[in-house]
Design an enzyme around this catalytic site. Structure first.
Site, mmCIF file in Angstrom:
data_model
loop_
_atom_site.group_PDB
_atom_site.id
_atom_site.type_symbol
_atom_site.label_atom_id
_atom_site.label_comp_id
_atom_site.label_asym_id
_atom_site.label_seq_id
_atom_site.Cartn_x
_atom_site.Cartn_y
_atom_site.Cartn_z
ATOM 1 N N LYS A 187 61.269 52.550 65.482
ATOM 2 C CA LYS A 187 61.452 53.090 64.130
ATOM 3 C C LYS A 187 62.914 53.508 64.025
ATOM 4 O O LYS A 187 63.570 53.743 65.053
ATOM 5 C CB LYS A 187 60.550 54.312 63.942
ATOM 6 C CG LYS A 187 60.302 54.707 62.519
ATOM 7 C CD LYS A 187 59.051 54.080 61.957
ATOM 8 C CE LYS A 187 58.813 54.497 60.523
ATOM 9 N NZ LYS A 187 57.559 53.990 59.988
ATOM 10 N N GLY A 227 44.113 60.178 46.069
ATOM 11 C CA GLY A 227 45.359 59.421 45.943
ATOM 12 C C GLY A 227 45.105 58.026 45.416
ATOM 13 O O GLY A 227 44.585 57.169 46.134
ATOM 14 N N LYS A 241 49.455 53.017 45.367
ATOM 15 C CA LYS A 241 49.430 51.569 45.611
ATOM 16 C C LYS A 241 48.201 51.176 46.437
ATOM 17 O O LYS A 241 47.506 50.222 46.109
ATOM 18 C CB LYS A 241 50.721 51.148 46.327
ATOM 19 C CG LYS A 241 51.968 51.322 45.457
ATOM 20 C CD LYS A 241 53.208 50.759 46.117
ATOM 21 C CE LYS A 241 53.683 51.545 47.307
ATOM 22 N NZ LYS A 241 54.169 52.912 46.975
ATOM 23 N N VAL A 242 47.926 51.926 47.502
ATOM 24 C CA VAL A 242 46.787 51.580 48.367
ATOM 25 C C VAL A 242 45.471 52.019 47.744
ATOM 26 O O VAL A 242 44.500 51.253 47.695
ATOM 27 C CB VAL A 242 46.945 52.225 49.764
ATOM 28 C CG1 VAL A 242 45.757 51.878 50.646
ATOM 29 C CG2 VAL A 242 48.239 51.776 50.432
HETATM 30 N N1 NAD Z 1 51.567 51.148 51.277
HETATM 31 C C1 NAD Z 1 51.252 50.772 52.502
HETATM 32 O O1 NAD Z 1 51.255 49.585 52.837
HETATM 33 C C2 NAD Z 1 50.860 51.815 53.529
HETATM 34 C C3 NAD Z 1 50.651 51.400 54.855
HETATM 35 C C4 NAD Z 1 50.240 52.341 55.809
HETATM 36 C C5 NAD Z 1 50.065 53.673 55.428
HETATM 37 N N2 NAD Z 1 50.299 54.046 54.116
HETATM 38 C C6 NAD Z 1 50.091 55.457 53.775
HETATM 39 O O2 NAD Z 1 49.061 55.542 52.809
HETATM 40 C C7 NAD Z 1 49.336 56.605 51.897
HETATM 41 C C8 NAD Z 1 49.369 56.061 50.475
HETATM 42 O O3 NAD Z 1 50.363 55.061 50.398
HETATM 43 P P1 NAD Z 1 50.756 54.392 48.995
HETATM 44 O O4 NAD Z 1 51.649 53.262 49.333
HETATM 45 O O5 NAD Z 1 49.524 54.168 48.190
HETATM 46 O O6 NAD Z 1 51.615 55.566 48.376
HETATM 47 P P2 NAD Z 1 51.826 55.896 46.813
HETATM 48 O O7 NAD Z 1 52.986 56.820 46.770
HETATM 49 O O8 NAD Z 1 51.836 54.647 46.001
HETATM 50 O O9 NAD Z 1 50.483 56.681 46.420
HETATM 51 C C9 NAD Z 1 50.198 57.993 46.789
HETATM 52 C C10 NAD Z 1 49.388 58.602 45.649
HETATM 53 O O10 NAD Z 1 48.947 59.895 46.052
HETATM 54 C C11 NAD Z 1 49.098 60.781 44.959
HETATM 55 N N3 NAD Z 1 49.181 62.141 45.471
HETATM 56 C C12 NAD Z 1 50.257 62.786 46.013
HETATM 57 N N4 NAD Z 1 49.920 64.046 46.357
HETATM 58 C C13 NAD Z 1 48.597 64.195 46.032
HETATM 59 C C14 NAD Z 1 47.681 65.260 46.159
HETATM 60 N N5 NAD Z 1 48.033 66.443 46.680
HETATM 61 N N6 NAD Z 1 46.412 65.073 45.724
HETATM 62 C C15 NAD Z 1 46.036 63.878 45.195
HETATM 63 N N7 NAD Z 1 46.874 62.831 45.047
HETATM 64 C C16 NAD Z 1 48.134 62.974 45.465
HETATM 65 C C17 NAD Z 1 50.353 60.300 44.248
HETATM 66 O O11 NAD Z 1 50.414 60.756 42.917
HETATM 67 C C18 NAD Z 1 50.193 58.791 44.364
HETATM 68 O O12 NAD Z 1 49.486 58.269 43.256
HETATM 69 C C19 NAD Z 1 50.657 57.233 52.361
HETATM 70 O O13 NAD Z 1 50.366 58.308 53.233
HETATM 71 C C20 NAD Z 1 51.309 56.102 53.151
HETATM 72 O O14 NAD Z 1 52.189 56.599 54.140
HETATM 73 C C21 NAD Z 1 50.669 53.138 53.176
#
Ligand code: NAD
Length: 360
Positions: A83, A183, A186-187
């Protein structure tokens, strides 16, 4: 030890290599951490973040690179763990020259480290870095990249959740279960789609009104609750943390009604020992770094020349890996998080050892 200032001693962590990179003209200060190359070149993203101190940046890169070694090992990849962090505010200092200077440092490692996106770095940044190094993935589709990694992350989380459901209820489906998704980013959005397709009932929350509006219009059958506290206390069978890290702490574990936890968020356990609290309450925790590996599987596939179906097949394998971990945990009477670490260490040792067989 530090180049920018004094720091803790990274030798104590067991990392193979920690590289400090500096380019005064552009303001670049980066640290690349390579935890292990036992399984292949170290892969892990670059976090661009305004750390409070060099010590904080170093601690983060050491922690994150170690985590990537375990994640990549359990994802079945021929890649080690690494990383990088760039210390600074991306809003203030990110520039073409800074990213390219960073790319030259990545290139200087001769392929021991592949970089990708993380917090504060995006697909277009990878395209800039790629002008200086071959060892970068997570690029734009126009440059042979895989595009949005959240698609396969969500697919993998769904597979891990199916394995956990099978362990608890005997069938690998969420049909008829109430799943709480915290949440809808995106995921989370893709995950909700998979859950509804599988016949689950979904309860969800998000702090962003736009995300809630998306749910209301796209999936009106989803029940929305005010916040994560309400979700955790709701009558749900499965809890899927898909927002920020640290979702599982003493307070949430005490009130959680779900029997299964499987979600995308990284570092869900707020502190060591939470996995034991969960086990004591009879809650099955599918380790975050196992079930959320779909994204890294996607960017790793790009190194070979991206093929979505091949990457999806590998992400589907998260079902088998999760099942193996949960069975090992049950057989050995240990929390799944401990079983996952053991399996990852075993693969790094067993497959990594093969490199001692000399080839010309
Ligand atoms: N995108 C990927 O490919 C990927 C891969 C591995 C891990 N992750 C992890 O998965 C998680 C989500 O990733 P993502 O890409 O969807 O991120 P993102 O930023 O698109 O989505 C996160 C969502 O969580 C919401 N949120 C933030 N704080 C909150 C709270 N206290 N209560 C409820 N909702 C809340 C935000 O408004 C947002 O809609 C992150 O922790 C990320 O590190 C993502």
């Amino acid at each position: 030890m530090g180049v920018f200032a004094s720091t803790d001693d990274p030798d104590a962590t067991g990392h193979e290599q920690v590289v400090f990179c500096q380019d005064k003209q552009t303001g670049l200060k980066a640290i690349i951490g390579i935890y292990s190359t036992a399984l292949g070149p170290a892969l892990g993203g670059t976090r661009f973040y305004p750390y409070a101190s060099e010590e904080a940046a170093l601690a983060d890169v050491l922690d994150l690179s170690r985590g990537m070694a375990y994640k990549n090992a359990l994802a079945g990849l021929d890649l080690g763990g690494g990383k990088a962090v760039i210390w600074g505010d991306p809003e203030q200092i990110k520039s073409e020259a800074l990213l390219r200077a960073y790319g030259r440092f990545v290139q200087s490692l001769g392929g021991r480290y592949y970089t990708a996106c993380d917090v504060g770095t995006y697909v277009p940044d990878m395209d800039v870095i790629a002008r200086e190094t071959r060892y970068v993935t997570g690029r734009s589709v126009e440059h042979g990249g895989a595009g949005d990694s959240s698609i396969l992350t969500a697919w993998g989380v769904f597979q891990g959740m199916r394995a956990a459901a099978e362990q608890v209820w005997g069938v690998p489906t969420l049909h008829g279960r109430r799943v709480g998704v915290a949440g809808l980013g995106k995921v989370g959005k893709y995950l909700v789609g998979h859950l509804l397709d599988d016949g689950a009932e979904v309860v969800a929350t998000d702090v962003n009104p736009r995300a809630l509006e998306w749910a209301r219009t796209t999936h009106p059958q989803v029940t929305l609750v005010d916040d994560t506290s309400a979700l955790v206390a709701a009558d749900i069978d499965v809890y899927a943390p898909c927002a920020l890290g640290g979702a599982l702490n003493d307070d949430t574990v005490a009130v959680l009604r779900a029997k299964v936890i499987a979600g995308a968020a990284n570092n869900q356990l707020a502190h060591p020992g939470v996995e034991k609290l969960l086990a004591d309450r009879g809650i099955l925790y599918a380790p975050d770094y196992v079930v959320n590996a779909g994204g890294v599987i996607q960017v790793a596939d790009e190194i070979e020349g991206f093929d979505f179906e091949r990457a999806k097949l590998r992400a589907t394998g998260i079902y088998d890996t999760t099942r193996e971990i949960l069975r090992l945990a049950e057989a050995d009477g240990i929390p799944p998080a401990v079983a996952a670490d053991r399996l990852a260490e075993r693969r790094m040792a067993e497959v990594g050892r093969l490199r001692t067989i000399h080839l010309r």
